[in-house]
Write an enzyme that holds these catalytic residues in place. Structure first.
Site, PDB file in Angstrom:
ATOM      1  N   ASP A 145      -8.035  -5.283   0.089  1.00 42.95           N
ATOM      2  CA  ASP A 145      -8.491  -6.155  -0.992  1.00 42.95           C
ATOM      3  C   ASP A 145      -8.197  -7.715  -0.752  1.00 42.95           C
ATOM      4  OD1 ASP A 145      -9.889  -4.233  -2.277  1.00 42.95           O
ATOM      5  OD2 ASP A 145      -7.884  -3.291  -3.044  1.00 42.95           O
ATOM      6  N   HIS A 191       0.986  -1.264  -0.115  1.00 42.80           N
ATOM      7  CA  HIS A 191       0.053  -0.075   0.147  1.00 42.80           C
ATOM      8  C   HIS A 191       0.943   1.148  -0.245  1.00 42.80           C
ATOM      9  CE1 HIS A 191      -2.945   2.937   1.059  1.00 42.80           C
ATOM     10  NE2 HIS A 191      -3.858   1.882   0.677  1.00 42.80           N
TER      11      HIS A 191
END
Ligand code: ACO
Length: 434
Positions: A368, A310
């Site tokens: 996710d 991320h």
């Protein structure tokens, strides 16, 4: 935001000239160097592709500490909101800054509930799409098209119209998402039911058929609501920044949210949940995990472990923890034991988190990583995953969109560039070109 007595000195080593730059501080998080006057005073631009070190705006909505794995909406930790709140309440919180009191909550739910239907003519719009169109492609089109149907909420200078546009967007996204799903299935569109909660209504519009009654499973409805909460906002991510940039030119709210949807679609952003599931299916069994991890680490291979890493989190994404727990609850409720995809995901996570490459680069599972497994178990095809993300993120997008209008400085977003192309030259007529 306050400007502090603290300054940072910038020195041009070539000329010895130096300039003092003011430092601004927020309520928490890193301070920022105010470079708004930099070009005027120094003749320099700053260069920051991907905005890795750039604060593009002042915001009071969401705070992330990526190193510690903290995500707060208006100060409230995401795990607490997922456990104790509900999506519409979180949408209110994002937009207005405080949790609603009981009267405000009732009024808010009513405002959203009574905007869930879409203009009947909009349903005919769907027939212009190929039956096999990706639902995100449909969403880009139909959400933008809302501006052609709701003229009475496109005047961005009218606070009341802005408010109604927000109600409409939050309310109609589940209806449009369910319509995109039904269109692909070739099933009739299902009208919203005002007696149902936001998540229940969405499940009802997505999965019920006129031929038989539909029973809403409360565990799945709660899981759906949690998934919406976990995706509701994430400060200045690519799609939110896209909404803000589109809005800075004065574009109408529906057009701005459609722009956010297009940005969300990419696999490096909201499209990752679809990519994770495809990857887990391709891996197939735990035996192939070492090979996949090897590929992810290979500089000459473009493959990345989807659902890992991320831009902001250099620690476990706090949303991923809630998502993993929700995943277990949904699979248990549906009686799915030993789901091979979940087992592969958990083993992949275990192997990656012990691997030096992932440890050094601080790559952890993101939101996710587990969401696709839940959504698939609930009956959504992969192509719908990002649509559900867009549905939920609309709450954040509209909150940021509204926040922009409260800023003192209303400026069109207009980055500069480091030009490396041809310098000025004379036009060459066609017959003289080789
Ligand atoms: N697998 C393998 N290596 C990775 C991964 C990954 N998933 N993510 C990052 N890296 C490596 C990069 O190769 C790079 O290595 P290098 O320094 O040797 O060149 C290093 O880690 C840093 O990666 P960047 O791409 O520079 O980091 P950035 O902050 O720009 O990217 C991103 C973040 C796009 C999320 C990235 O981690 C990624 O592509 N992950 C997979 C896609 C994904 O899951 N996206 C969802 C994000 S969450 C969301 O939008 C809801």
């Amino acid at each position: 935001m306050t400007t502090t007595p603290h300054t940072v000195t910038l020195t041009d080593d070539a000329t010895g000239r130096s300039w003092k730059l003011p430092v601004m501080e927020g309520s928490t998080g890193p301070n920022v160097i105010d470079i708004r006057k930099l070009y005027g005073e120094t003749g320099f631009f700053t260069h920051d592709p991907g905005f890795t070190s750039t604060s593009s705006c002042e915001s009071k909505i969401t705070f992330i500490d990526g190193d510690k794995g903290i995500l707060l909406h208006r100060g409230y930790p995401i795990a607490e909101l997922a456990e104790k709140s509900d999506f519409l309440e979180v949408a209110y919180l994002l937009q207005f800054g405080e949790l609603p009191d009981p009267v405000q909550k009732k009024e808010w739910i009513k405002n959203i509930t009574y905007h869930t239907m879409v203009h009947e003519q909009l349903s005919t719009f769907f027939n212009g799409f190929r039956r096999d169109a990706h639902p995100m492609a449909i969403m880009c089109g139909v959400v933008g098209a809302l501006s052609a149907f709701y003229h009475d909420s496109t005047d961005i200078h009218d606070e009341n119209q802005r408010e109604i546009a927000c109600h409409r967007l939050i309310a109609k996204m589940p209806t449009l998402a369910a319509m995109a799903f039904k269109f692909a299935l070739g099933q009739p569109f299902v009208y919203p039911q005002n007696s149902l909660s936001y998540a229940e209504n969405f499940l009802y519009m997505a999965f019920s058929v006129p031929a038989e009654p539909y029973r809403i499973n409360p565990v799945l409805a709660r899981a759906m609501d949690k998934i919406f909460i976990l995706h509701a906002d994430h400060e200045q991510n690519a799609s939110t920044s896209t909404v803000r940039l589109a809005s800075s030119s004065g574009a109408n709210p529906f057009a701005c949210i459609a722009a956010g949807i297009t940005s969300l679609w990419g696999p490096a952003h909201g499209g990752a949940n679809e990519a994770v599931l495809k990857m887990l299916m391709e891996i197939g069994s735990k035996d192939r995990i070492p090979e996949i991890v090897r590929r992810a680490k290979d500089k000459n291979d473009s493959f990345r472990l989807m659902g890992f890493g991320h831009r902001v989190y250099k620690n476990y994404d706090p949303r991923a923890k809630v998502m993993q727990q929700t995943c277990r609850e949904v699979l248990a409720e549906l009686g799915i034991k030993n789901d091979p995809l979940l087992e592969t995901a958990m083993e992949l996570e275990r192997v990656a988190l012990q691997d030096d490459y992932f440890i050094e680069k601080k790559l952890y599972p993101n939101v996710d990583f587990y969401s696709g497994i839940i959504l698939r178990a609930m009956g959504f095809p992969m192509s719908m995953f990002t649509v559900l993300f867009a549905l939920a993120r609309t709450a954040g997008w509209v909150a940021h969109w509204q926040e922009q209008f409260r800023e003192k400085e209303q400026k069109i977003g207009r980055p500069r560039q480091l030009y490396t192309g041809a310098v000025e030259r004379s036009f060459v007529p066609l017959d003289q070109r080789k």
